[in-house]
Design a protein around this motif. Structure first.
Motif: not given
Length: 76
Positions: A41-59
């Motif tokens: 959807n074109g999200v960038t910056g801090a919000e995209l990084e937050r989602l990435h970190m959340l996913a990585e943490h859960r895995f």
């Protein structure tokens, strides 16, 4: 801390089975889907990084749990 994590610490040493339907795994997959959807959807910056970190943490948490759970069950 999830109820699944608490379950293996109980006096019965019950260890929930890990599989793709397990809630921890399902939450990790959903987090990764949210990250990829945001990326699409074109999200960038801090919000995209937050989602990435959340996913990585859960895995990582799911993997760590899976690696420790069998050893904990053998302590009884």
């Amino acid at each position: 801390m999830s109820s699944e994590t608490i379950a293996y610490r109980s006096s019965s040493h019950e260890i929930p089975q890990q599989n793709p339907d397990h809630p921890m795994y399902a939450e990790a997959v959903e987090a990764m889907k949210a990250y990829h959807q945001a990326q699409a959807n074109g999200v960038t910056g801090a919000e995209l990084e937050r989602l990435h970190m959340l996913a990585e943490h859960r895995f990582h948490a799911t993997t760590d749990y899976q690696l420790r759970a069998p050893a904990i069950g053998m302590d009884s």
